[in-house]
Design an enzyme around this catalytic site. Structure first.
Site, mmCIF file in Angstrom:
data_model
loop_
_atom_site.group_PDB
_atom_site.id
_atom_site.type_symbol
_atom_site.label_atom_id
_atom_site.label_comp_id
_atom_site.label_asym_id
_atom_site.label_seq_id
_atom_site.Cartn_x
_atom_site.Cartn_y
_atom_site.Cartn_z
ATOM 1 N N LYS A 73 33.755 51.277 34.171
ATOM 2 C CA LYS A 73 32.663 50.320 34.403
ATOM 3 C C LYS A 73 31.510 50.977 35.163
ATOM 4 O O LYS A 73 30.336 50.647 34.916
ATOM 5 C CB LYS A 73 33.167 49.079 35.145
ATOM 6 C CG LYS A 73 34.104 48.192 34.321
ATOM 7 C CD LYS A 73 33.496 47.702 33.017
ATOM 8 C CE LYS A 73 34.314 46.572 32.395
ATOM 9 N NZ LYS A 73 33.828 46.210 31.040
ATOM 10 N N TYR A 89 42.525 48.086 39.562
ATOM 11 C CA TYR A 89 41.521 48.204 38.492
ATOM 12 C C TYR A 89 41.348 49.676 38.097
ATOM 13 O O TYR A 89 41.066 49.999 36.945
ATOM 14 C CB TYR A 89 40.197 47.559 38.912
ATOM 15 C CG TYR A 89 39.300 47.179 37.755
ATOM 16 C CD1 TYR A 89 39.733 46.277 36.785
ATOM 17 C CD2 TYR A 89 38.026 47.716 37.627
ATOM 18 C CE1 TYR A 89 38.917 45.922 35.724
ATOM 19 C CE2 TYR A 89 37.193 47.367 36.570
ATOM 20 C CZ TYR A 89 37.653 46.471 35.620
ATOM 21 O OH TYR A 89 36.840 46.132 34.562
HETATM 22 O O1 0WE Z 1 37.862 44.518 32.685
HETATM 23 C C1 0WE Z 1 38.826 43.795 32.871
HETATM 24 C C2 0WE Z 1 40.130 44.027 32.124
HETATM 25 C C3 0WE Z 1 39.998 44.824 30.866
HETATM 26 C C4 0WE Z 1 41.314 45.340 30.347
HETATM 27 C C5 0WE Z 1 42.473 44.577 30.330
HETATM 28 C C6 0WE Z 1 43.648 45.128 29.812
HETATM 29 C C7 0WE Z 1 44.947 44.382 29.835
HETATM 30 C C8 0WE Z 1 45.891 44.853 28.752
HETATM 31 C C9 0WE Z 1 41.350 46.617 29.868
HETATM 32 N N1 0WE Z 1 42.478 47.156 29.367
HETATM 33 C C10 0WE Z 1 43.605 46.429 29.318
HETATM 34 N N2 0WE Z 1 44.728 47.010 28.793
HETATM 35 C C11 0WE Z 1 45.874 46.330 28.556
HETATM 36 O O2 0WE Z 1 46.887 46.914 28.130
HETATM 37 N N3 0WE Z 1 38.741 42.806 33.810
HETATM 38 C C12 0WE Z 1 37.529 42.666 34.602
HETATM 39 C C13 0WE Z 1 39.838 41.880 34.111
HETATM 40 C C14 0WE Z 1 40.638 42.488 35.217
HETATM 41 O O3 0WE Z 1 41.485 43.510 34.961
HETATM 42 C C15 0WE Z 1 42.035 43.893 36.170
HETATM 43 C C16 0WE Z 1 41.527 43.099 37.188
HETATM 44 C C17 0WE Z 1 40.615 42.195 36.585
HETATM 45 C C18 0WE Z 1 39.787 41.163 37.260
HETATM 46 C C19 0WE Z 1 42.954 44.890 36.442
HETATM 47 C C20 0WE Z 1 43.382 45.089 37.740
HETATM 48 C C21 0WE Z 1 42.872 44.331 38.753
HETATM 49 C C22 0WE Z 1 41.934 43.321 38.502
#
Ligand code: 0WE
Length: 261
Positions: free
Chosen positions: A165, A158
């Protein structure tokens, strides 16, 4: 009873039918809210058309382009709201971005540019939108954003998003302290992992979801609808005493300390 009739609420962050923001918009509509929807404009107009088709059943009275990296466009969004609605009662912030490279590999290897962009889009944007919303919320209001446990604990990969966050959650507290004098409440929902377009791009997301299904008190993940119901509650007068909080909608996962014992 939860009743949002007569409330004007702006929803950001809908990309497709799996977006958490889409679950929120549906539940706000069900509770009777009058909706404004923003989309991320791009040259090919892909989101504009797709999101318009998706939200058509919710009959939004405003449909506006809003790229939070463009401060003038943020102001135009709220100028349109002022002209059409006069008053804004709710703002839903469901925006985040980190480059794909910064969501894997060594945490410390993130570039200055990627780190800065992620904090700008994912955390600073709450300040941009709240600042522009504030004069339209003179009768009070509710601001809700989405966060994740990775801003409080280390979750593998993350990385930079966790820093964003953490900043976002502290933005919630400082904003709540400032805007409380105007009866504007500011809260975050910390959602458990959900299969969305954003999360499907992440390596290992399925394993993480299976882990939650094994160890969370409710032995399952949460749905966009459950996050939407909490957002509707926070946007309603039922939550009139709640501000500055991070509410976990995660099937209880956050309370656990020792897994599998
Ligand atoms: O906040 C998120 C993800 C938000 C996000 C997702 C992406 C994917 C595509 C932000 N930026 C991008 N950029 C991209 O190019 N989450 C809470 C979902 C999430 O993301 C993770 C998680 C979880 C759960 C990333 C790594 C590990 C766990």
């Amino acid at each position: 009873m939860l009743n949002l009739s007569g409330k004007n609420i702006l929803v950001t962050g809908i990309a497709n039918n799996r977006s958490i923001a889409w679950g929120i918009a549906q539940q706000l509509h069900t509770a009777g809210a009058n909706l404004g929807i923003t989309y991320l404009p791009d040259e090919k107009g892909r989101f504009e058309k797709k999101v318009a088709e998706l939200v058509e059943p919710l009959q939004p009275s405003l449909y506006l382009p809003c790229d939070v990296q463009n401060e003038a466009q943020v102001q135009e969004t709220f100028d349109s709201i002022a002209a059409k609605w006069g008053q804004l009662d709710g703002l839903i912030h469901c925006l985040a971005y980190a480059s794909k490279e910064s969501l894997s590999g060594e945490f410390s290897s993130v570039t200055r540019a990627d780190f800065t962009q992620s904090l700008e889009v994912s955390a600073y944007s709450l300040l941009s939108l709240s600042r522009a919303a504030k004069p339209l919320m003179s009768a009070g209001g509710s601001i809700v954003t989405l966060t994740y446990l990775g801003g409080v604990r280390v979750i593998p990969n993350y990385n930079t998003m966790g820093i964003a966050k953490a900043a976002l959650e502290m933005n919630v507290r400082y904003l709540a302290a400032e805007m409380g004098a105007q009866n504007v409440r500011v809260n975050a929902i910390s959602a458990g992992p959900i299969r969305t377009l954003a999360s499907s791009a992440i390596g290992g997301i399925l394993e993480m979801i299976h882990h939650v299904e094994k160890v969370a008190p409710l032995r399952r993940t949460v749905t966009q609808t459950e996050v939407g119901n909490t957002a509707a509650f926070l946007s309603s007068d039922l939550a009139s005493g709640i501000t500055g909080q991070v509410i976990y909608v995660d099937a209880g996962y956050e309370i656990m300390g020792m897994f599998g014992a």
